[in-house]
Design a protein around this motif. Structure first.
Motif, mmCIF file in Angstrom:
data_model
loop_
_atom_site.group_PDB
_atom_site.id
_atom_site.type_symbol
_atom_site.label_atom_id
_atom_site.label_comp_id
_atom_site.label_asym_id
_atom_site.label_seq_id
_atom_site.Cartn_x
_atom_site.Cartn_y
_atom_site.Cartn_z
ATOM 1 N N ILE A 139 0.852 -1.189 0.000
ATOM 2 C CA ILE A 139 0.000 0.000 0.000
ATOM 3 C C ILE A 139 0.888 1.240 0.000
ATOM 4 C CG2 ILE A 139 -1.773 1.287 1.267
ATOM 5 C CD1 ILE A 139 -2.703 -1.353 2.464
ATOM 6 N N ARG A 140 0.546 2.169 -0.872
ATOM 7 C CA ARG A 140 1.241 3.454 -0.905
ATOM 8 C C ARG A 140 0.214 4.537 -1.193
ATOM 9 N NH1 ARG A 140 5.403 4.351 -5.601
ATOM 10 N NH2 ARG A 140 3.454 4.675 -6.733
ATOM 11 N N GLN A 141 0.142 5.520 -0.305
ATOM 12 C CA GLN A 141 -0.801 6.613 -0.501
ATOM 13 C C GLN A 141 -0.248 7.565 -1.559
ATOM 14 O OE1 GLN A 141 -3.134 7.922 2.932
ATOM 15 N NE2 GLN A 141 -1.486 7.130 4.212
ATOM 16 N N ALA A 142 -1.029 7.736 -2.593
ATOM 17 C CA ALA A 142 -0.584 8.569 -3.719
ATOM 18 C C ALA A 142 -0.620 10.042 -3.336
ATOM 19 C CB ALA A 142 -1.470 8.312 -4.936
ATOM 20 N N ALA A 143 0.304 10.779 -3.901
ATOM 21 C CA ALA A 143 0.345 12.223 -3.670
ATOM 22 C C ALA A 143 -0.769 12.902 -4.455
ATOM 23 C CB ALA A 143 1.706 12.777 -4.085
ATOM 24 N N ASP A 144 -1.279 13.996 -3.887
ATOM 25 C CA ASP A 144 -2.317 14.803 -4.542
ATOM 26 C C ASP A 144 -3.541 13.956 -4.911
ATOM 27 O OD1 ASP A 144 -3.196 17.298 -5.273
ATOM 28 O OD2 ASP A 144 -2.474 17.142 -7.320
ATOM 29 N N TYR A 145 -3.926 13.055 -3.977
ATOM 30 C CA TYR A 145 -5.057 12.184 -4.241
ATOM 31 C C TYR A 145 -6.350 12.946 -3.983
ATOM 32 C CZ TYR A 145 -7.456 7.706 -4.612
ATOM 33 O OH TYR A 145 -8.245 6.668 -5.038
ATOM 34 N N PRO A 146 -7.411 12.733 -4.781
ATOM 35 C CA PRO A 146 -8.673 13.468 -4.622
ATOM 36 C C PRO A 146 -9.250 13.319 -3.216
ATOM 37 C CG PRO A 146 -8.660 12.256 -6.689
ATOM 38 C CD PRO A 146 -7.450 11.822 -5.935
ATOM 39 N N LEU A 147 -9.855 14.392 -2.708
ATOM 40 C CA LEU A 147 -10.448 14.417 -1.380
ATOM 41 C C LEU A 147 -11.883 14.897 -1.474
ATOM 42 C CD1 LEU A 147 -10.385 14.298 1.727
ATOM 43 C CD2 LEU A 147 -9.470 16.639 1.695
ATOM 44 N N LYS A 265 -25.101 7.778 -1.631
ATOM 45 C CA LYS A 265 -23.886 8.067 -2.394
ATOM 46 C C LYS A 265 -24.170 9.009 -3.556
ATOM 47 C CE LYS A 265 -20.223 5.696 -4.944
ATOM 48 N NZ LYS A 265 -19.701 4.383 -5.381
ATOM 49 N N LYS A 266 -25.242 8.759 -4.264
ATOM 50 C CA LYS A 266 -25.570 9.591 -5.428
ATOM 51 C C LYS A 266 -25.999 10.979 -4.985
ATOM 52 C CE LYS A 266 -28.621 9.663 -9.464
ATOM 53 N NZ LYS A 266 -29.690 8.928 -10.191
ATOM 54 N N GLU A 267 -26.814 11.082 -3.937
ATOM 55 C CA GLU A 267 -27.322 12.372 -3.498
ATOM 56 C C GLU A 267 -26.206 13.235 -2.901
ATOM 57 O OE1 GLU A 267 -28.616 9.523 -3.017
ATOM 58 O OE2 GLU A 267 -30.602 9.598 -3.927
ATOM 59 N N ILE A 268 -25.288 12.614 -2.175
ATOM 60 C CA ILE A 268 -24.185 13.382 -1.593
ATOM 61 C C ILE A 268 -23.141 13.700 -2.643
ATOM 62 C CG2 ILE A 268 -22.420 13.381 0.214
ATOM 63 C CD1 ILE A 268 -25.295 13.516 1.231
ATOM 64 N N GLY A 269 -22.941 12.791 -3.583
ATOM 65 C CA GLY A 269 -21.959 13.001 -4.631
ATOM 66 C C GLY A 269 -20.600 12.396 -4.355
ATOM 67 N N TRP A 270 -20.584 11.325 -3.544
ATOM 68 C CA TRP A 270 -19.295 10.670 -3.266
ATOM 69 C C TRP A 270 -18.703 10.099 -4.556
ATOM 70 C CZ3 TRP A 270 -17.530 11.870 1.308
ATOM 71 C CH2 TRP A 270 -18.375 11.968 2.408
ATOM 72 N N ARG A 271 -17.430 10.336 -4.747
ATOM 73 C CA ARG A 271 -16.734 9.795 -5.919
ATOM 74 C C ARG A 271 -16.163 8.414 -5.616
ATOM 75 N NH1 ARG A 271 -12.700 14.630 -7.512
ATOM 76 N NH2 ARG A 271 -12.614 14.781 -5.225
ATOM 77 N N ASP A 272 -16.003 7.603 -6.701
ATOM 78 C CA ASP A 272 -15.459 6.260 -6.535
ATOM 79 C C ASP A 272 -13.972 6.292 -6.181
ATOM 80 O OD1 ASP A 272 -17.884 5.058 -7.045
ATOM 81 O OD2 ASP A 272 -17.521 4.914 -9.198
ATOM 82 N N ARG A 273 -13.223 7.139 -6.811
ATOM 83 C CA ARG A 273 -11.779 7.205 -6.580
ATOM 84 C C ARG A 273 -11.439 8.511 -5.884
ATOM 85 N NH1 ARG A 273 -8.331 3.633 -8.844
ATOM 86 N NH2 ARG A 273 -9.235 2.046 -10.195
ATOM 87 N N ALA A 274 -11.656 8.533 -4.606
ATOM 88 C CA ALA A 274 -11.334 9.710 -3.801
ATOM 89 C C ALA A 274 -11.293 9.291 -2.343
ATOM 90 C CB ALA A 274 -12.357 10.822 -4.010
#
Length: 825
Positions: A139-147, A265-274
């Motif tokens: 596991i490695r946390q990527a830099a500048d990963y979406p939040l 998830k849809k109403e809040i707008g959570w992204r899959d890759r973030a």
């Protein structure tokens, strides 16, 4: 002394007990089987049952090798292979396959523009029950990963100051978060409590001491004020125009809002890759499952999203109960949302820290009175989230999952699934050990997920517990092995058609009825089918081939064996050279079949009379019978030995020849003339009995006293034909008497035994007297010492301080002064 003797005796008994225990333990250890798994595998009826029993069990596909044997088709692989019983063994082995194993990369380095923070992505594992496989996760946390940051705030009246602080600090919060990641999306939600009594007061026309009346909105349960967006201006506007509300009790309905914000998830707008982060701001406690009963709400929370048509407000508040803590934990973990509880310092902090222990990955931050430290709090909690990696899984009861962490400090920690103190772009590793516990229903594959908390990526593990043999899938009708095709062959076993049963479907009838009828397999003098040493098939006994090494079972009812025959000199049937043990059909017992030249129940008798003949050719010298090639001398005869020729004394024959000698040589004795003529013994007279020499048996001397001075001397021996010859000295020996020592009389052992017993008793009494004497001497010495110490003691005496004498003495100070002065001079 008595005490020391008892101690010595106790030690001896203890030592003997230990020695006997060790001997018993060693005996049990020698008799116990060396392979403890043997008992586990043996007895399985099918291949699937075999491999389910133990991970070391294997199945032999050749069933004919085990027909009528104590050996089992199911045994350990080593046993089947080493005994040479099977050449076709089924032994499923564990395996692991990495179906997706994309290497770690940042978003700029990947082909699809998405960062890869977890590898591998999909693993397929095949395991036997109780077996384990280990694979490594990196596991490695990527830099500048979406939040994705969702700000969920308690808008009760008590937090009006915090809302105003958020108005002014909102832009600063955005600027600080953009330093952490360029891809930022913000959302805002609010909650109060269930819109029903006794939680809130809906009638705002009349002011109440718990309501605000002015600048307040109607109470609500949860509102999604602003879904996640990268338009910060819209985020600020929603916060600016938000107003507080009120409720009646001191705790809030934040759990309803927290669950809806996670599952919608849809109403809040959570992204899959973030990275998903939810900041939960409140200054009060929380309602939990069951509190809804206060308002008559008894329906449990279903954990689903329930928003109105505008997708902004929770519409099941008055119909469903509050969610439980466990329900929240499962939903937040499944949706990869890390909650941060921002609460005031004090007793409330302790409450939420206890709550965070039951929600995986949850954090607790201390919020200032007016929330002016919200920027530092969010940044600090974000760094805390990104500085640690913790794995979790949703494995079910069919598998156990354990971890070993390899963090950046170089330490290896078994049982740990967490690494802390990390910086972005640092890689950590975990060894994941998957152990199969039991078979899955229908032997289907099971799927579970391993997730790093707060990550949107996961590892999919497909687990197949090996509980079925591949050979069971290859079924065919077999004419050779299954008796003219009366069954289907699978894994070396016949699956019989209806109306047939048996190992090879050789029996007609119903297996559940006829197979239990064992009356035809019960022999004479027995109530057990096949004498318990075989199996009854189709009314016939199939005997076990061996119970122990080199021991065979035979007979129609397995009543015979090759180890129950009689033994001669410890050898079965006298040994291989004398005879063999076989089954006697007439008697139903094991019996020795002797080879030529031997006879008897144990073949211990020689049929030849060679060893019974004397040098003269007589059998047993005429004083015995030749049985089993050996002479058995008559008990009434004084002769003994291999051919009944030995008789060192034979005093009984001296007396038998005496009367014949007296009447024929010396014309005396008790016999009449007619009786004397009937003496058939050969009597020869000699000058001196000492000078007689014979070639055959040695001469036995005899004597008969005539008076106090004279004796008659004679002797006898045997010819080659066994007849006796008596040599008689012509003259009586009167002066020089040849003395022949009489046989030593037998010792009367009764007196010897009585003497020994008396000596033992005497020795015992002496020992007791010596012990008592020692004790007496020791006691005397101790008493004398005590008397001496008592006499020499000087006891201290002191006056009783409470005692006062009854006599008072007064001294005249003038009296005797002159005498005193004169004495001084």
């Amino acid at each position: 002394m008595e005490r020391s003797c008892l101690n010595t005796l106790t030690v001896c008994l203890f030592a003997v007990t230990i020695v006997l225990s060790l001997m018993l333990f060693s005996t049990i250890a020698e008799e116990s089987p060396l392979d403890s798994t043997w008992n586990i595998c043996v007895g399985a009826k099918h291949c699937s049952e075999c491999i389910e029993r133990h991970s070391t069990c294997a199945w032999c596909l050749d069933s004919r090798s085990f027909r009528g044997s104590n050996d089992s088709q199911c045994d350990t692989y080593d046993n089947l292979y080493s005994r040479g019983l099977c050449s076709n063994i089924t032994f499923p082995e564990n395996s692991i396959l990495f179906k997706e194993n994309t290497t770690l990369s940042d978003a700029d380095d990947s082909i699809d523009g998405h960062a890869v923070q977890v590898t591998p992505q999909k693993v397929a594992v095949k395991l036997r029950i109780g077996q384990s496989m280990t694979f490594r996760v990196s596991i490695r946390q990527a830099a500048d990963y979406p939040l994705d940051l969702y700000y969920l705030m308690d808008l009760s009246k008590s937090l009006s100051d915090d809302l105003e602080s958020l108005h002014t600090l909102g832009r600063a919060l955005v600027r600080r978060l953009r330093r952490l990641t360029c891809d930022l999306r913000l959302g805002f939600g609010a909650f109060v409590d269930k819109t029903i009594l006794p939680f809130v007061l809906l009638d705002q026309t009349t002011c109440h001491h718990t309501s605000c009346c002015k600048d307040c909105v109607t109470p609500f349960s949860y509102k999604n004020e602003q879904p996640l967006t990268n338009n910060t201006r819209r985020f600020f506007e929603k916060i600016y125009y938000s107003k507080v509300s009120t409720n009646l009790d001191t705790v809030e309905g934040g759990f309803d809002a927290l669950l809806q914000a996670a599952v919608c998830k849809k109403e809040i707008g959570w992204r899959d890759r973030a990275r998903r982060m939810l900041v939960f701001v409140t200054d009060a406690g929380f309602h939990i499952a069951g509190d809804g009963k206060l308002a008559g709400i008894i329906r449990p929370n279903d954990g689903l999203c329930h928003m109105d048509v505008s997708h902004t407000e929770y519409n099941q508040s008055i119909y469903q109960d509050y969610p439980s803590v466990g329900q929240l934990n499962e939903i937040l973990q499944r949706n990869n949302i890390v909650p941060v509880f921002a609460v005031p310092d004090g007793r409330l902090t302790l409450l939420y820290r206890e709550l965070a222990k039951h929600i995986s990955g949850a954090k607790v931050g201390i919020m200032a009175e007016n929330s002016n430290n919200v920027i530092d709090l969010v940044e600090r909690q974000f760094q805390a989230i990104t500085s640690e990696v913790q794995l979790t899984d949703d494995a079910n009861e069919f598998a156990d999952v354990s971890y070993t962490s390899y963090c950046t400090d170089g330490r290896v920690v078994p049982g740990s699934s967490k690494c802390s103190g990390l910086r972005l772009t640092e890689t950590v590793h975990f060894d994941v050990k998957v152990t199969a516990r039991k078979c899955t229903p229908g032997w289907k594959k099971q799927k579970f997920y391993i997730r790093p908390l707060g990550f949107d990526e996961q590892i999919t593990v497909q687990l197949k517990v090996i509980c079925k043999c591949d050979c069971e899938k290859r079924k065919k009708r077999d004419l050779k092995h299954c008796t003219n095709g009366n069954g289907i062959l699978a894994c070396g076993q016949c699956m019989c058609d209806p109306g047939r049963y048996g190992d090879e479907c050789q029996c007609s009838g119903k297996a559940d009825l006829d197979a239990d009828d064992v009356t035809l397999c019960i022999g004479h003098n027995s109530t057990i089918p096949c004498h318990g040493r075989g199996q009854c098939f189709c009314g016939e006994c199939i005997c076990n081939k061996r119970l122990h090494p080199r021991e065979l079972i035979s007979g129609k009812y397995c009543e015979c064996d090759n180890f129950s025959c009689d033994r001669h000199q410890g050898e079965l049937c006298g040994g291989p050279g004398r005879g063999e043990c076989e089954c006697d059909a007439a008697t139903g017992r094991s019996k020795c079949r002797c080879k030529s030249g031997y006879a008897g129940s144990a073949c211990g008798c020689r049929e030849s009379t060679k060893y019974c003949e004397t040098p003269s050719g007589l059998l047993c010298n005429g004083f015995g019978e030749c049985k089993c090639g050996r002479c058995q001398c008559y008990k009434s005869s004084p002769f003994f030995g291999p051919t009944c020729q030995q008789c060192p004394t034979c005093f009984g024959l001296c007396s038998s020849f005496r009367e014949c000698v007296l009447c024929k040589v010396f014309d005396s004795g008790l016999l009449s003339s007619q009786q004397c003529q009937n003496c058939s013994v050969d009597i020869q007279t000699v000058e001196s009995i000492k000078n007689v020499t014979v070639a055959a048996e040695p001469l036995t001397l005899c004597q008969h006293p005539v008076d106090s001075n004279c004796t008659i001397q004679y002797g006898y021996t045997t010819k080659n034909d066994g007849a006796f010859v008596v040599y008689v000295q012509k003259t009586q020996a009167c002066r020089e008497i040849i003395y022949i020592e009489p046989p030593v009389s037998s010792i009367d052992f009764k007196w010897i035994i009585m003497s020994i017993v008396l000596l033992v008793l005497l020795a015992g009494l002496m020992c007791i007297m010596l012990v008592r004497l020692c004790i007496y001497c020791q006691d005397s010495n101790e008493y004398a010492t005590f008397r001496k110490e008592t006499a020499n003691s000087k006891w201290t005496s002191a006056d009783n301080p409470l005692f006062r004498r009854s006599i008072s003495t007064y001294v005249n100070p003038v009296h005797g002064v002159d005498d005193i002065n004169q004495n001084l001079l």
